[in-house]
Design an enzyme around this catalytic site. Structure first.
Site, PDB file in Angstrom:
ATOM      1  NE  ARG A  68      15.397  37.830  30.505  1.00 33.38           N
ATOM      2  CZ  ARG A  68      14.877  37.936  31.723  1.00 33.38           C
ATOM      3  NH1 ARG A  68      13.932  38.817  31.978  1.00 33.38           N
ATOM      4  NH2 ARG A  68      15.294  37.129  32.676  1.00 33.38           N
ATOM      5  NE  ARG A 124      18.975  37.316  34.136  1.00 33.53           N
ATOM      6  CZ  ARG A 124      17.883  37.619  34.841  1.00 33.53           C
ATOM      7  NH1 ARG A 124      17.242  38.750  34.600  1.00 33.53           N
ATOM      8  NH2 ARG A 124      17.428  36.819  35.771  1.00 33.53           N
ATOM      9  NE  ARG A 134      12.646  35.037  42.881  1.00 34.45           N
ATOM     10  CZ  ARG A 134      13.087  35.952  42.062  1.00 34.45           C
ATOM     11  NH1 ARG A 134      12.934  37.211  42.308  1.00 34.45           N
ATOM     12  NH2 ARG A 134      13.711  35.612  40.970  1.00 34.45           N
ATOM     13  NE  ARG A 160      15.436  32.602  36.519  1.00 31.09           N
ATOM     14  CZ  ARG A 160      15.421  33.496  35.525  1.00 31.09           C
ATOM     15  NH1 ARG A 160      15.881  33.161  34.326  1.00 31.09           N
ATOM     16  NH2 ARG A 160      14.971  34.703  35.735  1.00 31.09           N
ATOM     17  CE  LYS A 211       9.182  39.373  39.199  1.00 25.41           C
ATOM     18  NZ  LYS A 211       9.334  38.186  38.332  1.00 25.41           N
TER      19      LYS A 211
HETATM   20  P1  AMP Z   1      15.439  37.701  38.921  1.00 24.24           P
HETATM   21  O1  AMP Z   1      16.191  38.668  38.079  1.00 24.24           O
HETATM   22  O2  AMP Z   1      14.390  38.369  39.788  1.00 24.24           O
HETATM   23  O3  AMP Z   1      14.853  36.551  38.142  1.00 24.24           O
HETATM   24  O4  AMP Z   1      16.488  37.078  39.955  1.00 24.24           O
HETATM   25  C1  AMP Z   1      17.618  36.366  39.500  1.00 24.24           C
HETATM   26  C2  AMP Z   1      18.115  35.425  40.596  1.00 24.24           C
HETATM   27  O5  AMP Z   1      18.483  36.197  41.754  1.00 24.24           O
HETATM   28  C3  AMP Z   1      17.082  34.424  41.121  1.00 24.24           C
HETATM   29  O6  AMP Z   1      17.006  33.253  40.320  1.00 24.24           O
HETATM   30  C4  AMP Z   1      17.619  34.122  42.513  1.00 24.24           C
HETATM   31  O7  AMP Z   1      18.751  33.267  42.473  1.00 24.24           O
HETATM   32  C5  AMP Z   1      18.117  35.497  42.951  1.00 24.24           C
HETATM   33  N1  AMP Z   1      17.064  36.272  43.633  1.00 24.24           N
HETATM   34  C6  AMP Z   1      16.455  37.418  43.197  1.00 24.24           C
HETATM   35  N2  AMP Z   1      15.544  37.846  44.084  1.00 24.24           N
HETATM   36  C7  AMP Z   1      15.559  36.954  45.102  1.00 24.24           C
HETATM   37  C8  AMP Z   1      14.824  36.827  46.320  1.00 24.24           C
HETATM   38  N3  AMP Z   1      13.869  37.710  46.666  1.00 24.24           N
HETATM   39  N4  AMP Z   1      15.103  35.771  47.123  1.00 24.24           N
HETATM   40  C9  AMP Z   1      16.058  34.877  46.801  1.00 24.24           C
HETATM   41  N5  AMP Z   1      16.768  34.909  45.675  1.00 24.24           N
HETATM   42  C10 AMP Z   1      16.534  35.949  44.827  1.00 24.24           C
END
Ligand code: AMP
Length: 216
Positions: free
Chosen positions: A127, A160, A88, A171, A13
């Site tokens: 990654r 990360r 989400r 996740r 994404k």
């Molecule tokens: P990502 O980089 O999109 O995988 O996001 C990393 C982490 O941020 C996720 O595992 C969640 O803990 C938090 N996070 C990101 N976007 C959201 C969202 N829309 N709702 C809730 N938690 C989020």
């Protein structure tokens, strides 16, 4: 034009969002990137979000909705936005509907990037990212020229905390349980478009561009 990029962690994404946002002149609003910046700044929001992020679970809906609403109101989002990693949950999608209506806008397309779990696990655990310039590498498919060092700025690459194998599994489970229902939500509204996220990145970009039409 206002777009949502929907898909599991590791679907690509971030890469696609950056390209599409640039091409169509949209503000790229990545909830994960915005949260990581809040954590780096040690803000109130960052401190509240960090433990959820490190565990691979979702930050509470109310915090996320307020944060994203603030970014959607900024002048650089006036021409349109591309939401990446948000919404989400169904509650976030409903909150987004209200916000979009209040702004007098609509969601044009929710692009659903599909990739099998086994591929996602391999992509995420391999990654490596640059904490300085955000460049992304992969130990197998996109290794840096010098192991552990960013090609672009020379900083030491990091994994990360949430890309560790045990957190990746959480996740993916969280995605299927909480975000999976959004596919039906947006299909029901007639705005969902499926894209094969396993294809080569340039092919995925071409497929998304075809869905979005010509830049305004
Ligand atoms: P990502 O980089 O999109 O995988 O996001 C990393 C982490 O941020 C996720 O595992 C969640 O803990 C938090 N996070 C990101 N976007 C959201 C969202 N829309 N709702 C809730 N938690 C989020």
């Amino acid at each position: 034009m206002n777009l949502i990029l929907l898909g599991p962690p590791g679907a690509g994404k971030g890469t696609q969002a950056a390209r599409i946002a640039r091409k169509f002149g949209l503000a790229h609003l990545s909830s994960g990137d915005i949260l990581r910046a809040e954590v780096r700044q040690n803000s109130d929001l960052g401190r509240q979000a960090q433990s959820y992020m490190n565990a691979g679970t979702l930050v509470p809906d109310g915090l996320i909705l307020d944060m994203m609403a603030r970014h959607m109101e900024k002048p650089d989002a006036a021409r349109g936005f591309l939401l990446d990693g948000f919404p989400r949950t169904v509650a976030q999608a409903e909150g987004l509907d209200h916000k979009v209506e209040a702004l007098g806008r609509r969601i044009d397309t929710a692009i659903h990037m599909m990739v099998a779990d086994a591929e996602l696990e391999a992509r995420l655990t391999g990654r490596r990212s640059c904490p300085n310039c955000n460049a992304i590498f992969h130990v197998a498919s996109r290794p840096p020229k010098k192991e552990g060092v960013c090609d672009q700025c020379g900083a030491a690459l990091v994994q990360r905390p949430d890309d560790r194998a045990e957190v990746v599994r959480t996740r993916l489970q969280t995605y299927h349980a909480q975000t999976g229902p959004l596919v039906a939500y947006y299909r029901g509204r007639g705005v969902l478009a499926d894209v094969n996220g396993s294809a080569a990145p340039d092919q995925v970009t071409a497929a998304i561009e075809a869905l979005c039409g010509s830049p305004a």
